[in-house]
Design a protein around this motif. Structure first.
Motif, mmCIF file in Angstrom:
data_model
loop_
_atom_site.group_PDB
_atom_site.id
_atom_site.type_symbol
_atom_site.label_atom_id
_atom_site.label_comp_id
_atom_site.label_asym_id
_atom_site.label_seq_id
_atom_site.Cartn_x
_atom_site.Cartn_y
_atom_site.Cartn_z
ATOM 1 N N PHE A 49 -1.370 -12.738 43.972
ATOM 2 C CA PHE A 49 -1.440 -14.150 43.565
ATOM 3 C C PHE A 49 -2.883 -14.636 43.438
ATOM 4 C CE2 PHE A 49 2.738 -14.546 45.997
ATOM 5 C CZ PHE A 49 3.516 -14.397 44.864
ATOM 6 N N GLY A 81 0.770 -10.365 40.388
ATOM 7 C CA GLY A 81 1.377 -11.689 40.399
ATOM 8 C C GLY A 81 0.571 -12.778 39.735
ATOM 9 N N SER A 111 3.519 -16.094 37.997
ATOM 10 C CA SER A 111 4.680 -15.764 38.827
ATOM 11 C C SER A 111 5.697 -16.895 38.886
ATOM 12 C CB SER A 111 4.234 -15.402 40.242
ATOM 13 O OG SER A 111 3.640 -14.123 40.269
ATOM 14 N N ARG A 136 7.156 -11.632 37.845
ATOM 15 C CA ARG A 136 7.745 -11.510 39.186
ATOM 16 C C ARG A 136 8.318 -10.111 39.395
ATOM 17 N NH1 ARG A 136 9.511 -16.668 37.786
ATOM 18 N NH2 ARG A 136 11.627 -15.931 37.309
ATOM 19 N N LEU A 164 5.493 -7.883 40.421
ATOM 20 C CA LEU A 164 5.110 -8.142 41.809
ATOM 21 C C LEU A 164 6.121 -7.528 42.775
ATOM 22 C CD1 LEU A 164 3.376 -9.636 43.955
ATOM 23 C CD2 LEU A 164 4.910 -11.593 43.639
#
Length: 277
Positions: free
Chosen positions: A30, A57, A184, A191, A194
């Motif tokens: 992230f 992500g 994400s 997603r 990830l």
């Protein structure tokens, strides 16, 4: 951002250009390329600074459906990226995600001249801290990661201990964090990438990697944050000891995202390290 097609799919990257020493920066979970914006602004005038958007992500281009996105697979992706751009004598810099270690540990560092490790996953500390454990566990329950991500739409909740509160001492600017989280939050294929990483990465991989770091015989700088509880304070010294030419520098007043908390000190240490090794 530019893009290049690798075996795993297309990846984006930023490149400052120039003829100076090559620095390649890796992103985290992230955490997008703009994590390094202050460092690149400082070092870009006399170094070639390249930031690879690792598919964790915050990336915008989904990987191929059959891509290996385990930690070793992503380490191979980094090595493929260095090959694709024909980069040589690279200083590889990692933060948050422990991939820089894995490139060195798994014998994928033939293009590396140096290694710089900022606070990141290491040894037994995977998944790292409360945020890492929460995300890792959610990946085991169908739909749970999607639901957990929804709390990040609310800016006031982003600094909670299970989100970004333990990642940096100072809040990441809202516009920067918005850009990191948007892929994400809005894209199922992102997603999916990830989740593939989370579901295929084993807890013992970094213990195994640490045992192999003795084979990396080039200079290595460990910039660690003694105040970070997420990336254990003692692991910086352990990493420096595991690397034959490892050197530890502790950076005060910082958590995991050192480029956000202490960009000037971080850039100064990298500059000196590259110039003297």
């Amino acid at each position: 951002m530019r893009s290049v097609i690798l075996t795993a799919g297309a990846v984006e990257y930023e490149d400052s250009g120039g003829d100076g020493p090559v620095l390649v920066f890796l992103t985290g979970i992230f955490v997008g390329a703009t994590l390094w914006r202050h460092i690149v602004a400082d070092l870009g005038a006399d170094h070639r600074c390249i930031v690879l958007e690792v598919p964790l992500g915050a990336h915008r281009l989904p990987m191929n459906a059959d891509a290996d996105l385990s930690s070793p697979g992503l380490a191979r992706l980094v090595a493929d990226f260095l090959d694709a751009l024909d980069l040589r004598e690279v200083t590889l810099v990692g933060c948050d995600w422990g991939g820089a270690q894995l490139v060195a540990a798994h014998g994928l560092g033939s293009r590396l001249a140096r290694l710089v490790l900022l606070p990141q996953e290491s040894f037994e500390n995977f998944p790292p801290g409360l945020p890492g454990r929460t995300l890792y566990r959610s990946s085991r329950i169908p739909g749970a990661t999607f639901l957990a991500l929804q709390t990040l739409r609310i800016r006031g909740l982003r600094r909670s201990p299970i989100n970004f509160g333990l990642m940096s001492k100072r809040p990441v600017p809202d516009d920067v964090l918005d850009a990191w989280l948007r892929p994400s939050l809005t894209s199922g294929p992102i997603r999916r990438d990830l989740l593939r990483y989370l579901r295929t990465t084993r807890a013992g991989e970094y213990v195994e990697a640490a045992s192999r770091l003795s084979g990396f015989d080039r200079p290595a700088l460990v910039l660690w944050a003694p105040e970070s509880t997420m990336m254990r304070p003692e692991n910086g010294a352990r990493l420096a000891e595991a690397l034959p030419q490892g050197r530890l520098v502790e950076v005060p007043d910082s958590y995991t995202l050192m480029p956000e908390d202490q960009p000037e000190l971080c850039a100064a240490q990298i500059r000196e390290f590259v110039a003297t090794t």
